[in-house]
Scaffold this active site. Structure first.
Site, PDB file in Angstrom:
ATOM      1  N   HIS A 135     -13.961  25.137 -23.753  1.00  0.00           N
ATOM      2  CA  HIS A 135     -15.039  25.330 -24.695  1.00  0.00           C
ATOM      3  C   HIS A 135     -16.211  25.816 -23.815  1.00  0.00           C
ATOM      4  O   HIS A 135     -16.774  25.613 -22.830  1.00  0.00           O
ATOM      5  CB  HIS A 135     -15.320  24.062 -25.435  1.00  0.00           C
ATOM      6  CG  HIS A 135     -15.908  22.887 -24.473  1.00  0.00           C
ATOM      7  ND1 HIS A 135     -17.125  22.872 -24.091  1.00  0.00           N
ATOM      8  CD2 HIS A 135     -15.018  22.111 -23.832  1.00  0.00           C
ATOM      9  CE1 HIS A 135     -17.463  21.968 -23.184  1.00  0.00           C
ATOM     10  NE2 HIS A 135     -16.089  21.307 -23.069  1.00  0.00           N
ATOM     11  N   HIS A 144     -10.705  39.135 -14.982  1.00  0.00           N
ATOM     12  CA  HIS A 144      -9.282  38.724 -14.908  1.00  0.00           C
ATOM     13  C   HIS A 144      -8.932  37.386 -14.587  1.00  0.00           C
ATOM     14  O   HIS A 144      -9.222  36.667 -13.544  1.00  0.00           O
ATOM     15  CB  HIS A 144      -8.550  39.638 -13.930  1.00  0.00           C
ATOM     16  CG  HIS A 144      -7.133  39.679 -14.139  1.00  0.00           C
ATOM     17  ND1 HIS A 144      -6.114  40.558 -13.449  1.00  0.00           N
ATOM     18  CD2 HIS A 144      -6.110  38.772 -14.646  1.00  0.00           C
ATOM     19  CE1 HIS A 144      -4.997  40.162 -13.623  1.00  0.00           C
ATOM     20  NE2 HIS A 144      -4.731  39.006 -14.380  1.00  0.00           N
TER      21      HIS A 144
END
Length: 205
Positions: A135, A144
């Site tokens: 979150h 990446h």
């Protein structure tokens, strides 16, 4: 029929193509600058280089750049956007993505990943197999996150940074731009731009 062009006929490209098929794309065609030396990959055709794809772009409902290297992926994506190409995101059907998360154009989210509540991903990101973006994380453009890496809540990652396979990042850590985090590292404090951090706890090298 939904036709997808993939730029980058590599191992990562195969995984993206598989995810695209599973998520409803009917036909996939690869383009790679190694063409004509490379004419197929895992049964999918490679029909030209980037210039050839741009000449045929109207044949496809979407294009995705499937290149693991962050800088090359950025450069290819920017070229395609300037040419008016519709870059699409590819999301594996087994990925769990909060409806409150935001994914930038051209992002790839692969099998078994979790992108949680209020996470925000920039343009052209990769959240690789089994990774977790918790979150309130914010990922810059062309980040990446490697397989099985885990970003705890509120982590910020700068543009073009790479989080290595199995690495973990503690809550609220800030990682700069163009950072390399080594495989299996445990990042417990902020990381400046252009740094490489490895180890447990992660330290610069």
């Amino acid at each position: 029929m939904k036709r997808l062009a993939i730029v980058g006929a590599s191992g990562h490209g195969k995984v993206v193509a598989d995810s695209a098929e599973l998520s409803g794309w009917d036909e996939i065609v690869f383009f790679d600058d190694a063409w004509p030396a490379r004419t197929s990959i895992a049964g999918w055709p490679v029909e030209g280089n980037t210039d050839a794809m741009l000449a045929r772009v109207n044949e496809f409902q979407g294009v995705v750049v499937a290149i693991g290297n962050n800088t090359i992926r950025r450069d290819k994506s920017n070229r395609l956007v300037l040419a008016g190409v519709n870059l699409v995101s590819i999301i594996h059907p087994s990925a769990t993505i909060s409806r409150y998360a935001q994914l930038g154009q051209g992002t790839v989210v692969l099998a078994g990943t979790v992108v949680n509540m209020d996470a925000r991903l920039g343009i052209g990101c990769i959240v690789n197999t089994g990774a977790c973006v918790d979150h309130d994380c914010v990922l810059g453009d062309f980040v990446h996150v490697s397989p099985r890496a885990a970003l705890a809540g509120g982590v910020i990652v700068g543009d073009k940074s790479w989080i290595g396979i199995g690495a973990v990042v503690r809550p609220l850590v800030r990682i700069g731009r163009d950072v390399q985090v080594g495989a299996g590292a445990a990042v417990v404090s902020d990381v400046p731009d252009d740094a490489t951090f490895v180890g447990v706890p992660a330290r610069p090298i």
